[in-house]
Design an enzyme around this catalytic site. Structure first.
Site, PDB file in Angstrom:
ATOM      1  N   HIS A  36       0.829  -1.209   0.000  1.00 14.42           N
ATOM      2  CA  HIS A  36       0.000   0.000   0.000  1.00 14.42           C
ATOM      3  C   HIS A  36       0.862   1.257   0.000  1.00 14.42           C
ATOM      4  O   HIS A  36       0.581   2.224  -0.697  1.00 14.42           O
ATOM      5  CB  HIS A  36      -0.926   0.009   1.223  1.00 14.42           C
ATOM      6  N   LYS A 101     -10.120  -7.535   8.090  1.00 13.90           N
ATOM      7  CA  LYS A 101     -10.837  -7.742   9.357  1.00 13.90           C
ATOM      8  C   LYS A 101     -10.576  -6.529  10.230  1.00 13.90           C
ATOM      9  O   LYS A 101      -9.513  -5.913  10.165  1.00 13.90           O
ATOM     10  CB  LYS A 101     -10.391  -9.032  10.046  1.00 13.90           C
TER      11      LYS A 101
END
Lengths: 186, 280
Positions: A36, A101
């Site tokens: 990222h 999550k």
């Protein structure tokens, strides 16, 4: 059980509600912290990304090494909040789905609504089970990152749950509230 | 002096890092099963079922139950009548980690420097805690620690006046802040007293306890039970989707502390409560 196939379209997602169980079939990308960071650095330099994010799903995972003859090792979701500072820029590039999550920031949730996107949770720690839904895997960028490299994986009926939908609902708030309400009444 | 070969330590650590990652301890498995039987919220019960299925697959296929195969935390209890021969104990342990993570197809999750962040590519070094104990045995416990839960851990230096209520509030606040992030149902390790680092160490050490154990001191055993009950009233539930089963166990360890202090550390552990031990 709703079924989604990739690439996603905004129309596919508008009827999804927080709490829905969904299965995903098709190609999705894997990326976590280090990937990222690199993707967003490229965007800030005005350069092209190594992957096409239009209608794409990114799965936040760093799998274990594959044994001989297998596409991938164990591959459960990692905690998503670490990607929050990078996510809005990727949503601006056409990204429509994320699987991870844990809680997202308000900024990410707002951007999900703005773009009509969706954030799914896979079961944290169910990595051996999820592995069975992954049929192929190929590294498409940042091989030097090892487990953190970007992989293009083909998933078949990958089971996930909608956490943040395009209408601003959040299962981490609503699910708990509903349970506590039910507990009070029973 | 009893002599123990460093090579035997390497072999033992190598075997334990692999087995800890493939086989969920029996006591953890049966506690999740019991929780599932008591869980009346359907979504929560379904998730616990998936977690048990996952443990079964990991065991049968000998694959890691979680992709975060952890940083290897190792507790060494060395009898003072033991002498290690043919190598330095710390090198022997790290060699075991290196070989186990490679041969066991475990993920290498360690960076050599916290700011420059280059992967060491063999999951070393481990985090190794030594203690010298009476006798001529060597006990090694290996606990691969995932960071989804480690990141949700906290420590606070309370004022003595904050007392028992302060400790309870801090534990509950930590679980609340963690919410769905550490993969509930969780195990909550609490270290109370000592100094800053002692409290953190005790919290980690408590997570090695068997699931059928309570603190030997009845006061702290009661506190473990009370905190577990309070945590499971929060409604966070498995994966944070709501439900009764937020935590499986609370373990507390305590130690004498300074007249001016009340350190408390909370180490969160996910449902993959992995550890293996060997006595050499």
């Amino acid at each position: 059980m709703k079924k989604l196939t990739t690439p996603l379209k905004v129309e596919d997602l508008k009827d999804l509600k927080a709490g829905d169980n969904v299965t995903i079939t098709g190609y999705i990308y894997t990326a976590r912290d280090a990937a990222h960071k690199r993707l967003v650095e490229l965007l800030e330099e005005g350069k092209e990304l190594p992957i096409d994010l239009e209608g794409a799903i990114i799965y936040y995972v760093g799998p274990t090494p594959a044994r001989e003859g297998e596409p991938i090792g164990s591959a459960g979701p990692t905690t998503s909040y670490r990607m929050d500072s990078y996510t809005p820029q990727l949503l601006d590039q056409g990204l429509l789905g994320m699987i991870g999550k844990g809680k997202r920031s308000q900024e990410v949730k707002d951007k999900i609504v703005e773009k009509g996107a969706v954030y799914f949770a896979a079961i944290g720690g169910a990595a051996a089970l999820i592995k069975k839904a992954i049929k192929s895997a190929e590294i498409v960028a940042y091989e030097d990152l090892g487990a953190e490299a970007i992989r293009k994986i083909y998933v078949e009926d990958f089971p996930v749950t909608v956490v943040n939908d395009a209408h601003g609902n959040d299962l981490y708030q609503s699910g708990r509230k509903e349970y506590l309400q039910w507990l009070k009444e029973n | 002096m009893r002599q123990i070969d460093a090579g035997l330590i390497t072999e033992s650590v190598k075997k334990m890092v692999m087995e800890a990652n493939y086989f969920l301890p029996e006591d953890v498995y049966s506690t999740i099963k019991e929780a599932q039987d008591k869980e009346e919220w359907q979504l929560a019960s379904d998730i616990l079922d998936k977690i048990l299925q996952n443990a079964d697959i990991a065991k049968n296929d000998q694959v890691p139950m979680c992709q975060d195969t952890g940083m290897a935390v190792v507790f060494v209890e060395m009898g003072q009548e033991v002498s290690i021969v043919n190598g330095y104990i710390e090198d022997a342990i790290n060699q075991g980690i290196r070989e186990g993570y490679e041969e066991g197809y475990l993920r290498k999750s360690v960076v050599g420097d916290p700011l420059n962040r280059v992967n060491t590519k063999d999951n070393t070094p481990g985090i190794i805690h030594y203690s010298i104990v009476p006798g001529d045995k060597l006990k090694i416990t290996v606990a691969p620690k995932g960071f989804g839960s480690e990141n949700m851990s906290r420590l606070k230096m309370l004022k003595p006046a904050e007392g028992l209520e302060g400790v309870k509030d801090f534990v509950l606040e930590t679980v609340e802040l963690a919410g769905p992030n550490p993969c509930p149902p969780i195990v909550v390790g609490v270290g109370i007293g000592g100094t800053m680092e002692k409290a953190a160490f005790l919290a980690k050490k408590s997570l090695m306890r068997s699931f059928d154990s309570y603190n030997e001191n009845p006061f702290y055993a009661d506190l473990e039970k009370e905190l577990l009950e309070k945590i499971n009233e929060l409604g966070i539930g498995p994966q944070g989707f709501g439900g009764k089963t937020t935590a499986l166990r609370v373990f507390i360890e305590y130690y004498p502390t300074h007249i001016a202090g009340l350190p408390v550390a909370v180490n969160i552990q996910c449902h993959a409560a992995r550890h293996k031990e060997v006595v050499l």
